[in-house]
Motif scaffolding. Structure first.
Motif, PDB file in Angstrom:
ATOM      1  N   LYS A  29      31.050  31.272  69.318  1.00 41.88           N
ATOM      2  CA  LYS A  29      31.597  31.703  68.604  1.00 41.88           C
ATOM      3  C   LYS A  29      31.310  33.123  68.137  1.00 41.88           C
ATOM      4  O   LYS A  29      32.083  33.880  67.649  1.00 41.88           O
ATOM      5  CB  LYS A  29      31.094  30.983  67.190  1.00 41.88           C
ATOM      6  N   SER A  30      30.003  33.619  68.485  1.00 34.56           N
ATOM      7  CA  SER A  30      29.630  34.870  68.088  1.00 34.56           C
ATOM      8  C   SER A  30      30.199  35.926  69.207  1.00 34.56           C
ATOM      9  O   SER A  30      30.419  37.172  69.014  1.00 34.56           O
ATOM     10  CB  SER A  30      28.126  34.747  68.095  1.00 34.56           C
ATOM     11  N   ARG A  33      34.786  34.159  70.894  1.00 37.75           N
ATOM     12  CA  ARG A  33      35.724  33.787  69.835  1.00 37.75           C
ATOM     13  C   ARG A  33      35.979  34.927  68.961  1.00 37.75           C
ATOM     14  O   ARG A  33      37.182  35.384  68.535  1.00 37.75           O
ATOM     15  CB  ARG A  33      35.317  32.449  69.065  1.00 37.75           C
ATOM     16  N   SER A  34      35.020  35.824  68.510  1.00 38.29           N
ATOM     17  CA  SER A  34      35.155  36.967  67.897  1.00 38.29           C
ATOM     18  C   SER A  34      35.832  37.924  68.803  1.00 38.29           C
ATOM     19  O   SER A  34      36.707  38.653  68.107  1.00 38.29           O
ATOM     20  CB  SER A  34      33.842  37.710  67.694  1.00 38.29           C
ATOM     21  N   LEU A  35      35.817  37.990  70.091  1.00 39.93           N
ATOM     22  CA  LEU A  35      36.968  39.038  70.851  1.00 39.93           C
ATOM     23  C   LEU A  35      38.207  38.403  70.719  1.00 39.93           C
ATOM     24  O   LEU A  35      39.070  39.186  70.646  1.00 39.93           O
ATOM     25  CB  LEU A  35      36.433  38.820  72.340  1.00 39.93           C
ATOM     26  N   GLU A  37      40.012  36.846  68.484  1.00 33.75           N
ATOM     27  CA  GLU A  37      40.373  36.728  66.992  1.00 33.75           C
ATOM     28  C   GLU A  37      40.368  37.963  66.394  1.00 33.75           C
ATOM     29  O   GLU A  37      40.598  38.344  65.309  1.00 33.75           O
ATOM     30  CB  GLU A  37      39.637  35.713  66.203  1.00 33.75           C
ATOM     31  N   TYR A  38      39.881  38.845  66.915  1.00 32.52           N
ATOM     32  CA  TYR A  38      39.872  40.282  66.627  1.00 32.52           C
ATOM     33  C   TYR A  38      41.102  41.001  66.233  1.00 32.52           C
ATOM     34  O   TYR A  38      41.971  41.032  66.830  1.00 32.52           O
ATOM     35  CB  TYR A  38      39.305  41.498  67.630  1.00 32.52           C
ATOM     36  N   CYS A  39      40.876  41.215  64.587  1.00 36.36           N
ATOM     37  CA  CYS A  39      42.453  42.014  64.126  1.00 36.36           C
ATOM     38  C   CYS A  39      43.579  40.821  64.364  1.00 36.36           C
ATOM     39  O   CYS A  39      44.788  41.358  64.500  1.00 36.36           O
ATOM     40  CB  CYS A  39      42.602  43.170  64.787  1.00 36.36           C
ATOM     41  N   CYS A  40      43.318  39.499  64.240  1.00 30.08           N
ATOM     42  CA  CYS A  40      44.401  38.787  64.545  1.00 30.08           C
ATOM     43  C   CYS A  40      45.459  38.737  63.193  1.00 30.08           C
ATOM     44  O   CYS A  40      46.625  38.329  63.572  1.00 30.08           O
ATOM     45  CB  CYS A  40      43.860  37.205  64.565  1.00 30.08           C
ATOM     46  N   ARG A  88      43.512  28.684  63.870  1.00 31.65           N
ATOM     47  CA  ARG A  88      42.626  29.841  63.380  1.00 31.65           C
ATOM     48  C   ARG A  88      43.223  31.095  62.880  1.00 31.65           C
ATOM     49  O   ARG A  88      43.339  31.742  61.718  1.00 31.65           O
ATOM     50  CB  ARG A  88      41.338  29.950  64.071  1.00 31.65           C
ATOM     51  N   ARG A  89      44.387  31.521  63.769  1.00 31.86           N
ATOM     52  CA  ARG A  89      45.130  32.802  63.396  1.00 31.86           C
ATOM     53  C   ARG A  89      45.940  32.590  62.301  1.00 31.86           C
ATOM     54  O   ARG A  89      46.059  33.421  61.457  1.00 31.86           O
ATOM     55  CB  ARG A  89      45.709  33.099  64.875  1.00 31.86           C
ATOM     56  N   CYS A  92      43.776  32.538  59.134  1.00 29.74           N
ATOM     57  CA  CYS A  92      43.748  33.963  58.747  1.00 29.74           C
ATOM     58  C   CYS A  92      44.809  34.769  58.213  1.00 29.74           C
ATOM     59  O   CYS A  92      44.602  35.655  57.339  1.00 29.74           O
ATOM     60  CB  CYS A  92      43.033  34.650  60.123  1.00 29.74           C
TER      61      CYS A  92
END
Length: 129
Positions: A29-30, A33-35, A37-40, A88-89, A92
């Motif tokens: 997750k850290s 996934r952060s990569l 979902e960046y700016c999704c 998730r996108r 968001c």
């Protein structure tokens, strides 16, 4: 983005030899996934191949989680209490649209909200030209 997430995934599995799910999911997750979902809310893939490439990173991660090999991808997600990246996108984007509608964040994209009696509130992105 996918290449960086895949290389991070291989680095995590080569460095961390633990089989503790909590540790591995926290790392996923850290770091990965952060990569992905960046700016999704601004960048959301529309092509199926792009979505599959993003989802493939999570699919690879869940398949490397030891005793989950006999499960398919969707059952692994349920077992690990994860959502698909596409879901998730979508969430968001919905949250961001709600924040723009209620003036929690500024409306830099000039999104116009239209209230209709039949379908509720609709959003329309004004032309950039």
């Amino acid at each position: 983005m996918v290449i960086k997430a895949r290389s991070t995934l291989s680095w995590v599995f080569s460095v961390f030899k633990t089989s503790d799910r909590t540790v591995m999911i926290t790392l996923y997750k850290s770091l990965m996934r952060s990569l992905l979902e960046y700016c999704c809310p601004l960048w959301d893939p529309t092509r199926v191949t792009e979505m599959q490439m993003l989802e493939g990173v999570q699919r690879t991660f869940t398949s490397c989680m030891g005793c989950l090999n006999d499960m398919n991808y969707w059952k692994r997600l349920v077992h690990l209490k994860l959502m698909s990246l596409q879901r998730r996108r979508e969430r968001c984007t919905i949250f961001m649209m709600w924040k723009i509608l209620h003036n929690v964040v500024p409306n830099y994209c000039d999104i116009e909200f239209i209230d209709t009696s039949r379908h509720g509130t609709k959003a329309r992105l004004l032309s950039l030209l």
